[in-house]
Design an enzyme around this catalytic site. Structure first.
Site, PDB file in Angstrom:
ATOM      1  N   SER A 128      48.647  46.466  44.936  1.00 37.40           N
ATOM      2  CA  SER A 128      47.524  47.381  44.692  1.00 37.40           C
ATOM      3  C   SER A 128      47.278  48.267  45.898  1.00 37.40           C
ATOM      4  O   SER A 128      46.772  49.393  45.763  1.00 37.40           O
ATOM      5  CB  SER A 128      46.250  46.585  44.381  1.00 37.40           C
ATOM      6  OG  SER A 128      46.288  46.033  43.094  1.00 37.40           O
ATOM      7  N   ASP A 142      40.686  52.598  37.909  1.00 39.62           N
ATOM      8  CA  ASP A 142      40.572  51.243  38.461  1.00 39.62           C
ATOM      9  C   ASP A 142      39.283  50.623  37.947  1.00 39.62           C
ATOM     10  O   ASP A 142      38.607  51.187  37.079  1.00 39.62           O
ATOM     11  CB  ASP A 142      40.616  51.290  39.989  1.00 39.62           C
ATOM     12  CG  ASP A 142      41.306  50.075  40.573  1.00 39.62           C
ATOM     13  OD1 ASP A 142      40.729  48.979  40.512  1.00 39.62           O
ATOM     14  OD2 ASP A 142      42.437  50.216  41.093  1.00 39.62           O
ATOM     15  N   HIS A 188      37.699  46.658  44.566  1.00 35.91           N
ATOM     16  CA  HIS A 188      39.138  46.892  44.390  1.00 35.91           C
ATOM     17  C   HIS A 188      39.435  48.382  44.284  1.00 35.91           C
ATOM     18  O   HIS A 188      40.297  48.920  45.002  1.00 35.91           O
ATOM     19  CB  HIS A 188      39.650  46.156  43.148  1.00 35.91           C
ATOM     20  CG  HIS A 188      41.140  46.218  42.991  1.00 35.91           C
ATOM     21  ND1 HIS A 188      41.783  47.262  42.362  1.00 35.91           N
ATOM     22  CD2 HIS A 188      42.119  45.355  43.383  1.00 35.91           C
ATOM     23  CE1 HIS A 188      43.096  47.051  42.374  1.00 35.91           C
ATOM     24  NE2 HIS A 188      43.321  45.892  42.991  1.00 35.91           N
TER      25      HIS A 188
END
Length: 923
Positions: free
Chosen positions: A366, A164, A195
């Site tokens: 996600s 990521d 994230h």
């Protein structure tokens, strides 16, 4: 803070036991093991014990079930569950009083409620469970995470790779959870990013047991699972699989909207290594127009598992996301969904410079993806033999329904993740010794109890027919089509659910038989009656590695269906000749052979295609509706009584065929003799002629039909669509099944029909206008031509076929209604019209002379009447004269010389009712 204070005050006042107390038993449920089935009332059979029958009435027990009818142990086969709205303690006491010496029941038991032993101490989980105003971790409750944790809390040895934008190793919920503590490929330090931190915490945030002290606040589905992390890119994905041996790669990013060659090669290598790829589908139309993302889209290699999202309401459409207002992506490559709207996840501490809290609300695929990846990690913890194929199969076939799935047909996968079912299936399918199997149902993972008895063990998804050799890629089952020069192709998939390789042991044998709701092995399959059934072929099984599966192709030269009366066929696959994995036979009970042996599977599914140009089958000179023959009866060596059910399956997708079509059942003479009495007494059956009836309700059962040993009768199941009722629906399901009358749960077999209807231009039957005739006269009806080849049938008021042609002449004695049936010969679509013939029993034959100014003779027909008279009335109704008629007369003379000139009505009244009239002119 107010929520916490209110909760703490409540605990102090009420006490901790009240807060967590729950009953040990299911309310209103009792299990009994009976000595004799006859004590249980079933259908019309009453209990043979009056005291027990009275107890059932007293407690309002209307539901009695057999929780373990599939068990092999005789005592468990006699286990029944009683359900009452009253206290289970009272029912338990009453049953105990009725059974002082255990004469009626071997056992009387309350039903324990299973309790979770997994209750994480993490603060957010505790609030989610105990505070009705808080649902921070609702996603874990929705996917039944606590039940999954009862099976396993994960294994740190399972290798899950996350790539990521970056990750914060100092986040309280990731301390000690990232291994190694640096980017696993480059060795460089992590870059804190929110994230990647959210993905990692959702997958594997530190989760601790009750009584322990957590570093962070979250709980995660992965529990004890650890992750290895690297900044995103294609190379780290291949490195994780090929070098580090990752079990799972979790991917919540994309690089482009078309696949470069390197992506395709990387995806194939990773999957061939046995690594499972789980990737996000994307968020709405934000990326690639809502279509597949790359790398690893699932388009090039379907082994990749593609995840989209649902919300707390189990809908795919987004109504509650905190960070993304659009509904997440959906397309055919999506395999399943998981919670992905309003998800709690970690955020970066940025080396401690960001302020508390280090958590936030996230929304998108996600976030749904690491929930599935964490579940897969639990699956690997209980079954280290898993690979990508097997993991995908379990995840897809253990999902729960998506509430609005009908609005997204074919683009949201099989449903919403259920972590408990997935982990349970992974654990149950694990075997340390060689175990090859063929699925009976999609949710059959090859271990006892993986699907419920009665849930149609004869529809194996691992057996399918194709009329061309394309079944490796096209796994849609077709009806075999006869060709004198071309075989059809049957495909069978075999799985290895063990950690051992098969080392090229055993053979896969495929057999066919005429479809039946009662069949016995081997006599209906082994070729001893070659027009009833035979072996198709036997193929050697090559080496299958742990978790592998293989599809086998068979060529099948089917019998000419026109010679053999349009019969449906059934297929039976058996994995034979493996000493360590034998077949256990249940004589006279093929259904148990299939259910209790994971190396036997049955496909009893007929596809009926109805489309313009497909001519109705002609059998013995008679046109039948589109459909097939099958057997019902008793294939065993013991006489028995059975129930025969015709139904629209509730659990199947598709329209209700009874709303658009007639379901015809056609019998032979023997079948008519056996079933006639039951048919004539049934309110939901309409007998349309001898040996043929219509099924009128969604579920119709003919009860207690006696079949002697080894007696089976053919029945034809046909479908005729009505043009006035047709809709745009194209797929329908129907089923004929059989069970023992003494044991409603023991289904002997079924034939499942999938009916495909193609669009067509409707036509309408038109019999013309109603007619009026006199007694002893005839009239001719002319059906309007529908401008295509068709059959025109005329039926009398009793439903008897009287003529087949466009024109018909009738001479009814009384007023009668006739029905016209028009059947298109190309596809069997039909329509009806009705026409009425009014028969006049009494009438005025003639008035002569007319006009007149003196005498006129009125002739009439009044035979077989009790009274008759004539009324002569002027046009204003102010003058009328009555003339009583002799009952044996046929005419009467009337003098009108004293009538005022003008128009008059002559009315014939019979038995007090005016039946005819004519005009009379007086001048």
């Amino acid at each position: 803070m107010k929520t916490i204070t209110r909760l703490l005050i409540w605990v102090l006042i009420v006490g901790p036991l009240s807060l967590f107390a729950q009953s040990d038993y299911y309310p209103g449920k009792i299990w009994i093991i009976v000595h004799d089935h006859e004590i249980i009332p079933v259908g019309e059979r009453e209990s043979n014990n009056p005291e027990f029958a009275q107890l059932l009435t007293d407690f309002g027990i209307t539901e009695i079930s057999q929780p373990m009818s599939f068990a092999k142990t005789p005592e468990l086969q006699r286990l029944y569950e009683l359900s009452t709205s009253l206290s289970e303690d009272s029912l338990f006491a009453a049953l105990t009083r009725l059974n002082p010496n255990n004469e009626l029941f071997l056992s009387i038991e309350k039903c324990y409620v299973p309790k979770t032993v997994s209750d994480p101490a993490d603060y957010m989980w505790w609030l989610t469970v105990n505070d009705p105003n808080n649902d921070w971790l609702w996603s874990l409750q929705t996917i039944q995470a606590p039940q999954a944790w009862n099976i396993t809390k994960g294994d740190t040895a399972v290798k899950v790779a996350v790539t990521d934008d970056g990750i914060d190793p100092l986040h309280p919920d990731l301390i000690g959870k990232i291994h190694p503590p640096y980017n696993y490929q480059s060795g460089s330090p992590f870059t804190p990013q929110s994230h990647g931190t959210s993905v990692a915490t959702i997958l594997a945030a530190e989760t601790v047991d009750s009584g322990q002290v957590a570093n962070g606040q979250m709980a995660s589905i992965g529990y004890n699972t650890r992750v290895m992390f690297n900044s995103w890119g294609l190379s780290p994905c291949v490195y994780a699989s090929s070098v580090l041996g990752a079990n799972i790669i979790s991917l919540s990013w994309y690089a482009g909207c078309s696949p470069p060659t390197s992506y395709l090669l990387a995806e194939q290598e990773i999957l061939n290594n046995g690594t499972t790829i789980i990737r996000a589908a994307g968020n709405g139309t934000i990326h690639c127009g809502g279509l597949r993302l790359y790398p690893f889209s699932g388009f090039e290699d379907p082994r990749t598992i593609v995840i989209s999202s649902t919300g707390k309401d189990d809908k795919h459409v987004n109504s509650e996301s905190c960070s993304n207002s659009s509904t997440n992506s959906h397309y055919p490559e999506v395999d399943l969904c998981a919670p992905g709207y309003r998800i709690m996840g970690g955020t970066s501490t940025n080396g401690g410079t960001n302020t508390w809290p280090y958590y936030g609300c996230w929304g998108g695929t996600s976030q749904s993806t690491p929930i599935v990846s964490g579940t897969a990690a639990l699956m690997y913890a209980v079954n280290p033999c898993l690979n990508s194929n097997w993991t995908q199969d379990i995840l897809k076939n253990t999902t729960d329904p998506i509430t609005d799935a009908a609005n997204f047909p074919g683009v949201v996968g099989t449903g919403r993740l259920n972590a408990f079912k997935a982990v349970q299936a992974a654990q149950g399918s694990h075997s340390t010794s060689l175990d090859l199997y063929i699925k009976d149902r999609p949710e059959d993972f090859g271990y006892p109890g993986s699907y419920a008895w009665g849930w149609w063990f004869d529809k194996s998804p691992d057996i399918w027919v194709r009329n061309q050799a394309d079944g490796f890629t096209n796994q849609t089952h077709q009806e075999p089509e006869y060709s004198s020069s071309q075989p059809v192709y049957v495909y069978v998939r075999v799985w290895n659910k063990s950690c051992d390789s098969s080392y090229a042991q055993g053979n896969l044998a495929l057999y066919w038989s005429k479809a039946s709701s009662s069949s016995s092995w081997p006599q209906n399959w082994d070729g001893s009656q070659p027009t009833i059934g035979d072996v198709i072929d036997v193929l050697p099984i090559p080496n299958l590695g742990p978790g592998d599966s293989k599809i086998f192709e068979f060529e099948w030269n089917i019998l000419n269906p026109y010679i053999h009366q349009n019969w449906a066929s059934c297929l039976l696959a058996r994995i034979e000749d493996i000493i360590s994995d034998p077949i256990t036979l249940y004589p006279n009970q093929l259904e148990f052979d299939v259910y209790h042996n994971n190396n036997i599977a049955l496909r009893n599914v007929t596809v009926v295609d109805i489309h313009p140009g497909l001519v109705l089958p002609e059998i013995g000179g008679v046109r039948y509706p589109h459909g097939r023959f099958m057997f019902v009866g008793n294939a065993t060596t013991t006489d028995g009584n059975f129930d025969l059910t015709f139904e629209i399956p509730e659990e199947e997708e598709g329209a209700s065929i009874l709303e658009e079509a007639e379901v015809h059942i056609i019998l032979d003479n023997e079948g008519w003799e056996l079933l006639q009495t039951a048919l004539e007494q049934h309110p939901d059956i309409r007998i349309i002629k001898e040996r043929e009836f219509l099924v009128l309700s969604p579920r119709v059962t003919l009860e207690n039909i006696y079949f002697s040993a080894e007696t089976r009768i053919p029945i034809y199941v046909g479908f005729s669509f009505l043009t006035k009722e047709i809709t745009n629906e194209e797929t329908y399901n129907y089923r004929v099944y059989q069970n023992y009358h003494s044991d409603l749960e023991h289904i002997t077999g079924a034939e499942h029909f999938i009916i495909h209807k193609s669009p067509r231009t409707p036509f309408y039957a038109n019999a013309g206008s109603d007619r009026e005739i006199r007694k002893n006269e005839s009239t001719t009806f002319h059906a309007v031509d529908i401008s295509e080849t068709a059959t025109y049938n005329w039926y009398d008021p009793q439903g008897n076929l009287i003529y087949s042609a466009k024109d018909v002449s009738v001479s009814p004695d009384i007023t009668s209604k006739y029905k016209l049936e028009v059947i298109a010969n190309t596809d069997g679509f039909k329509d009806y019209d009705e026409v009425t013939v009014t028969v006049k029993q009494f009438w005025i034959e003639q008035i002569s002379p007319n006009p007149t100014n003196s005498q006129t003779l009125i002739s009439y027909e009044i035979e077989n009447t009790n009274s008759a008279y004539l009324i002569i009335m002027n046009s204003f109704g102010t003058i009328h004269n009555n003339y009583i008629l002799p009952l044996n007369s046929t005419s009467h003379s009337v003098d009108v010389s004293n009538y005022t000139p003008g128009a008059y009505s002559v009315i014939l009244v019979v038995n007090g009712i005016g039946v005819d009239s004519k005009n009379l002119i007086v001048y």
